[in-house]
Write an enzyme that holds these catalytic residues in place. Structure first.
Site, PDB file in Angstrom:
ATOM      1  N   ASP A   1       9.097   2.748   1.414  1.00  0.00           N
ATOM      2  CA  ASP A   1       7.922   3.480   1.877  1.00  0.00           C
ATOM      3  C   ASP A   1       7.829   3.256   3.387  1.00  0.00           C
ATOM      4  O   ASP A   1       7.375   2.215   3.847  1.00  0.00           O
ATOM      5  CB  ASP A   1       6.677   2.967   1.151  1.00  0.00           C
ATOM      6  CG  ASP A   1       5.401   3.648   1.652  1.00  0.00           C
ATOM      7  OD1 ASP A   1       5.453   4.304   2.707  1.00  0.00           O
ATOM      8  OD2 ASP A   1       4.363   3.497   0.981  1.00  0.00           O
ATOM      9  N   PHE A  61       0.848  -1.198   0.000  1.00  0.00           N
ATOM     10  CA  PHE A  61       0.000   0.000   0.000  1.00  0.00           C
ATOM     11  C   PHE A  61       0.882   1.245   0.000  1.00  0.00           C
ATOM     12  O   PHE A  61       1.781   1.382   0.818  1.00  0.00           O
ATOM     13  CB  PHE A  61      -0.928   0.034   1.223  1.00  0.00           C
ATOM     14  CG  PHE A  61      -1.882   1.193   1.177  1.00  0.00           C
ATOM     15  CD1 PHE A  61      -2.990   1.165   0.339  1.00  0.00           C
ATOM     16  CD2 PHE A  61      -1.660   2.339   1.931  1.00  0.00           C
ATOM     17  CE1 PHE A  61      -3.865   2.245   0.262  1.00  0.00           C
ATOM     18  CE2 PHE A  61      -2.524   3.433   1.861  1.00  0.00           C
ATOM     19  CZ  PHE A  61      -3.628   3.380   1.029  1.00  0.00           C
ATOM     20  N   LYS A  73       2.520   9.916   8.076  1.00  0.00           N
ATOM     21  CA  LYS A  73       1.817   9.470   9.290  1.00  0.00           C
ATOM     22  C   LYS A  73       2.420  10.047  10.588  1.00  0.00           C
ATOM     23  O   LYS A  73       2.131  11.175  10.925  1.00  0.00           O
ATOM     24  CB  LYS A  73       1.741   7.939   9.316  1.00  0.00           C
ATOM     25  CG  LYS A  73       0.813   7.394   8.219  1.00  0.00           C
ATOM     26  CD  LYS A  73       0.201   6.059   8.552  1.00  0.00           C
ATOM     27  CE  LYS A  73      -0.985   5.755   7.651  1.00  0.00           C
ATOM     28  NZ  LYS A  73      -0.680   4.908   6.506  1.00  0.00           N
TER      29      LYS A  73
HETATM   30  C1  LIG Z   1      -0.978   5.219   5.034  1.00  0.00           C
HETATM   31  C2  LIG Z   1       0.063   4.822   4.051  1.00  0.00           C
HETATM   32  C3  LIG Z   1       0.256   5.558   2.859  1.00  0.00           C
HETATM   33  C4  LIG Z   1      -0.656   6.673   2.449  1.00  0.00           C
HETATM   34  O1  LIG Z   1      -0.544   7.802   3.263  1.00  0.00           O
HETATM   35  P1  LIG Z   1      -1.616   8.977   3.116  1.00  0.00           P
HETATM   36  O2  LIG Z   1      -1.146   9.994   4.096  1.00  0.00           O
HETATM   37  O3  LIG Z   1      -2.958   8.396   3.427  1.00  0.00           O
HETATM   38  O4  LIG Z   1      -1.561   9.457   1.718  1.00  0.00           O
HETATM   39  C5  LIG Z   1       1.303   5.192   2.039  1.00  0.00           C
HETATM   40  N1  LIG Z   1       2.111   4.162   2.337  1.00  0.00           N
HETATM   41  C6  LIG Z   1       1.956   3.440   3.466  1.00  0.00           C
HETATM   42  C7  LIG Z   1       2.897   2.321   3.763  1.00  0.00           C
HETATM   43  C8  LIG Z   1       0.918   3.735   4.357  1.00  0.00           C
HETATM   44  O5  LIG Z   1       0.746   2.999   5.455  1.00  0.00           O
END
Ligand SMILES: *Cc1c(COP(=O)(O)O)cnc(C)c1O
Length: 404
Positions: free
Chosen positions: A225, A140, A254
């Protein structure tokens, strides 16, 4: 004069785009790891706004940074630079592999910047054929069209017309599946150093090191990420620090703002230079208000006390969850790292993670899910031990109502 009306869950269905299905509970205030709803019912927060509120609610250091910067200057745009952005960037650079920082407002935007940078780097350095991006099933990376396409869930990316091209998916923890796809036309591999949304899946040592080696062999960039794993969530400031693998680009969001929207992309000077003036940007990215709070977050999190605290608190969670499981036999596995913990439901409870979340809410504890079979815990990194114990006692009551 504004009209008086009651703000209830029904109002959501009336005035909001229906892309979410929020809980019936409407929280109105929080303090530390406790939250109160409109009826003043108290909850213990193990959800942390989806791994965002890394210092709980209204942490004094963050409230003070918010007030102080809030009375100075909020926004300038990137036509001018500002002190909080430069201070936060300096602290990020000083404490990671990176030399340069780009600020955004979310995880998706940070990843969008990372992917665009990788494509531009490949074009400049290796020519127009090197465009392939390898990512992973169940990964994700956010909801922009580029990042959702790189993410490994077709359910999130289908149905919006033609997708950005040359993006392929391998299987997490299966190095052969990466070998089968990678070539000199691979521009980058984007990976979470522990899959969060995809089910709290840690990489094996062999896999994550193998991915780094494959990138080296094929001159591809490795993008970590760390939107969910970063800012102390797994213990170290960033997850890569414990893996013996250094990425070329790292994204953070986050926890970085502790609740204020901010994202960052970190990289080396040599790669960063390909995002020349005018190639990318953001109106709000690096705004003084968000960066001042981000700096306060880093000041608290980047300390041995907090980082060793995460490990001790994680152990407390795992021990208590195992004790609950000894009694009720609902979990197949407790997994994860640091304070990103997944309790995997066993075969008798397939598809029921949401039921556990709802039952927990009734008992006064907020949890998360990661897919249909995993209950996810992502509490504050400074949650008091007594809140963990009390919250898991409430969670145990919820488990008792569902266990057969
Ligand atoms: C939550 C998340 C995202 C997306 O972040 P947003 O602030 O909602 O755009 C991207 N990568 C990972 C691994 C995440 O957990």
């Amino acid at each position: 004069m504004s009209e008086q009306f009651s703000v209830s869950r029904e109002l959501f269905d009336e005035v909001m785009v229906p892309n979410y299905a929020p809980s019936a509970v409407i929280p109105v205030r929080g303090q530390g790891s406790r939250v109160w709803d409109q009826q003043d019912k108290e909850y213990i927060d193990f959800a942390g706004g989806i791994a965002v509120n890394c210092l709980g609610h209204c942490h004094p250091a963050l409230v003070s940074a918010l007030k102080e910067q809030g009375e100075k200057i909020w926004h300038l745009s990137n036509v001018m630079t500002n002190e909080p952005a430069l201070r936060l960037a300096k602290k990020l650079v000083d404490s990671t592999f990176a030399d340069k920082v780009y600020f955004a407002n979310s995880g998706a935007e940070s990843n969008e910047a990372a992917l665009k940078l990788a494509r531009r780097w490949a074009l400049d350095v290796h020519g127009s054929d090197k465009t392939q991006i390898i990512a992973f099933n169940q990964g994700f990376h956010g909801r922009t069209f580029f990042t959702v396409t790189v993410g490994g869930q077709a359910a999130y990316s289908d149905g919006f017309g033609p997708k950005p091209g040359d993006i392929v998916h391998a299987e997490y923890n299966n190095l052969d599946s990466v070998k089968a796809l990678i070539s000199d036309k691979t521009c980058a591999i984007m990976i979470e150093p522990l899959q969060g949304e995809g089910g709290i899946v840690s990489p094996t040592d062999e896999f994550i090191k193998g991915v780094r080696e494959l990138c080296n062999e094929h001159n591809a960039l490795l993008i970590f990420d760390e939107v969910q794993t970063g800012v102390g969530r797994l213990g170290p400031l960033y997850a890569y620090m414990d893996l013996g693998v250094t990425p070329d680009i790292l994204t953070s969001a986050k926890g970085l703002g502790g609740g204020i929207p901010i994202g960052a992309m970190l990289t080396t000077t040599d790669i960063a230079k390909h995002l020349k003036v005018g190639t990318h940007g953001s109106t709000y990215g690096g705004n003084p208000l968000a960066c001042a709070i981000g700096e306060a977050v880093i000041d608290v999190i980047n300390t041995p006390e907090v980082q060793t605290g995460v490990k001790a608190k994680a152990q407390l969670y795992v021990d208590r969850l195992n004790a609950i499981n000894t009694k009720y036999k609902v979990f197949k596995e407790i997994r994860g790292k640091g304070l990103l913990i997944g309790a995997v439901l066993n075969d008798n409870y397939q598809g029921k993670a949401k039921d556990f979340l709802v039952a927990a809410m009734t008992e006064g504890v907020m949890t998360l899910v990661a897919g249909a079979n995993i209950i996810r815990f992502a509490p504050s990194l400074v949650i008091p031990d007594e809140d963990i114990i009390e919250g898991l006692a409430r969670f145990e009551k919820a488990v008792a109502t569902l266990a057969s």
